[in-house]
Design a protein around this motif. Structure first.
Motif, short mmCIF file in Angstrom:
data_model
loop_
_atom_site.label_atom_id
_atom_site.label_comp_id
_atom_site.label_asym_id
_atom_site.label_seq_id
_atom_site.Cartn_x
_atom_site.Cartn_y
_atom_site.Cartn_z
N PHE A 56 0.91 -1.29 -0.06
CA PHE A 56 0.01 -0.06 -0.20
C PHE A 56 0.85 1.27 0.05
O PHE A 56 0.50 2.30 -0.58
CB PHE A 56 -0.87 -0.14 1.12
CG PHE A 56 -0.66 0.41 2.52
CD1 PHE A 56 -0.60 1.79 2.84
CD2 PHE A 56 0.21 -0.24 3.24
CE1 PHE A 56 -0.14 2.28 3.98
CE2 PHE A 56 0.70 0.21 4.69
CZ PHE A 56 0.33 1.50 4.86
N GLU A 57 2.11 1.47 0.68
CA GLU A 57 2.89 2.48 0.54
C GLU A 57 3.55 2.83 -0.62
O GLU A 57 3.60 3.88 -0.99
CB GLU A 57 4.05 1.89 1.61
CG GLU A 57 3.47 2.15 3.02
CD GLU A 57 4.86 1.66 3.95
OE1 GLU A 57 4.92 2.22 5.06
OE2 GLU A 57 5.80 0.79 3.53
N VAL A 58 3.74 1.56 -1.72
CA VAL A 58 4.18 1.79 -2.85
C VAL A 58 3.10 2.59 -3.79
O VAL A 58 3.45 3.45 -4.63
CB VAL A 58 4.58 0.45 -3.56
CG1 VAL A 58 4.96 0.47 -5.13
CG2 VAL A 58 5.70 -0.29 -2.87
N LEU A 59 1.85 1.92 -3.71
CA LEU A 59 0.93 2.65 -4.31
C LEU A 59 0.63 4.14 -4.11
O LEU A 59 0.19 4.95 -4.84
CB LEU A 59 -0.49 1.83 -4.21
CG LEU A 59 -0.52 0.38 -4.76
CD1 LEU A 59 -1.96 -0.27 -4.90
CD2 LEU A 59 0.16 0.47 -6.30
N ASN A 60 0.67 4.30 -2.54
CA ASN A 60 0.50 5.46 -2.20
C ASN A 60 1.60 6.58 -2.72
O ASN A 60 1.19 7.80 -3.06
CB ASN A 60 0.30 5.68 -0.71
CG ASN A 60 -0.89 5.77 -0.15
OD1 ASN A 60 -1.74 6.35 -0.66
ND2 ASN A 60 -1.11 5.33 1.21
N LYS A 61 2.95 5.97 -2.63
CA LYS A 61 4.05 7.00 -3.26
C LYS A 61 3.62 7.23 -4.68
O LYS A 61 4.03 8.38 -5.08
CB LYS A 61 5.23 6.11 -2.95
CG LYS A 61 6.53 6.92 -3.58
CD LYS A 61 7.41 6.96 -2.28
CE LYS A 61 8.72 7.53 -2.49
NZ LYS A 61 8.96 9.14 -2.50
N CYS A 62 3.20 6.20 -5.55
CA CYS A 62 2.85 6.44 -6.99
C CYS A 62 1.93 7.55 -7.33
O CYS A 62 2.05 8.33 -7.96
CB CYS A 62 2.85 5.03 -7.48
SG CYS A 62 4.32 4.00 -7.49
N ALA A 63 0.93 7.47 -6.38
CA ALA A 63 -0.15 8.31 -6.36
C ALA A 63 0.17 9.60 -6.29
O ALA A 63 0.05 10.50 -7.09
CB ALA A 63 -1.25 8.01 -5.44
N MET A 64 0.91 9.76 -5.28
CA MET A 64 1.54 11.22 -4.78
C MET A 64 2.30 11.78 -6.03
O MET A 64 2.46 12.90 -6.14
CB MET A 64 2.49 11.29 -3.50
CG MET A 64 1.58 10.99 -2.38
SD MET A 64 0.14 11.93 -2.04
CE MET A 64 -1.17 10.77 -1.58
N LEU A 65 3.23 10.84 -6.59
CA LEU A 65 4.17 11.40 -7.58
C LEU A 65 3.41 11.65 -8.71
O LEU A 65 3.58 12.73 -9.53
CB LEU A 65 4.98 10.16 -7.91
CG LEU A 65 6.39 9.91 -7.07
CD1 LEU A 65 7.13 8.70 -7.24
CD2 LEU A 65 7.29 11.11 -7.04
N LEU A 66 2.39 11.03 -9.35
CA LEU A 66 1.59 11.44 -10.44
C LEU A 66 0.64 12.50 -9.81
O LEU A 66 0.67 13.50 -10.84
CB LEU A 66 0.45 10.34 -10.65
CG LEU A 66 1.16 8.87 -11.18
CD1 LEU A 66 -0.10 7.94 -11.76
CD2 LEU A 66 2.20 9.15 -12.17
#
Length: 202
Positions: A56-66
């Protein structure tokens, strides 16, 4: 979390930047490929720092970057999907096939809510929903992740191609009216490329 697959997805989006931009230029703002590849480049740069993070941390990080690097509707829609996916995976150290089903469903619901859209309106949902339904069916019948994604890829491709004959009712393409018919949607195409890459990488 398979960071190698995430890296491959980023590479495919970057490779297809011009193709996605051209698709979007015909019936949209002409920025889909440029915007999305910018986000993919940022995610790719950060992947080494994601080692050891929970799914979930990986997906959250990707979301913030996008969210912070991708303009236009695509950035907001993909970021929303990733945030919803992260919420679905919270507390899970290992992602099981049924977790993928639930996560994918929540991602679609996020896109529908954010984009005020549904299947049949010439958007990324025309790729994502048929692919998800095929994937869910395969997992529920006991197939493994790879087989389920291979079946999903076929449905995703058919869904993407179906946008060619649709009248656009969302976004800039609506201004074209009947002239939007005959062109495949850029968002449907980027979604297909992501699913295809995952299927091939498993």
């Amino acid at each position: 979390m398979r960071l190698d697959i995430l890296n491959k997805v980023c590479e495919i989006i970057i490779e297809n930047r011009d193709n996605l931009t051209e698709l979007d230029r015909v019936i949209g703002d002409g920025d889909h490929g440029v915007n999305l590849s910018r986000g993919a480049e940022k995610v790719k740069e950060e992947i080494p720092k994601m080692e050891g993070l929970k799914p979930f941390e990986v997906l959250n990080k990707c979301a913030m970057l996008l969210m912070s690097n991708v303009g236009g509707a695509s950035g907001a829609l993909y970021a929303t999907a990733l945030m919803k996916g992260a919420a679905a995976l919270k507390g899970k150290d290992e992602v099981l096939p049924e977790d993928v089903v639930n996560t994918w469903n929540d991602m679609i619901l996020g896109i529908e809510s954010r984009g005020k859209s549904t299947k049949g309106e010439k958007t990324m949902l025309d790729t994502l929903i048929p692919a998800y339904e095929a994937f869910k069916s395969e997992i529920e019948s006991g197939k493994d992740l790879k087989v389920a994604f291979e079946v999903a890829e076929k449905s995703a491709k058919a869904g993407m191609e179906s946008t060619k004959d649709m009248l656009a009712t969302k976004g800039r393409a609506t201004y074209l009216g009947e002239r939007s018919i005959g062109h495949i949607d850029a968002g449907a195409t980027s979604s297909y490329l992501i699913i295809k890459t995952i299927a091939e990488s498993l």
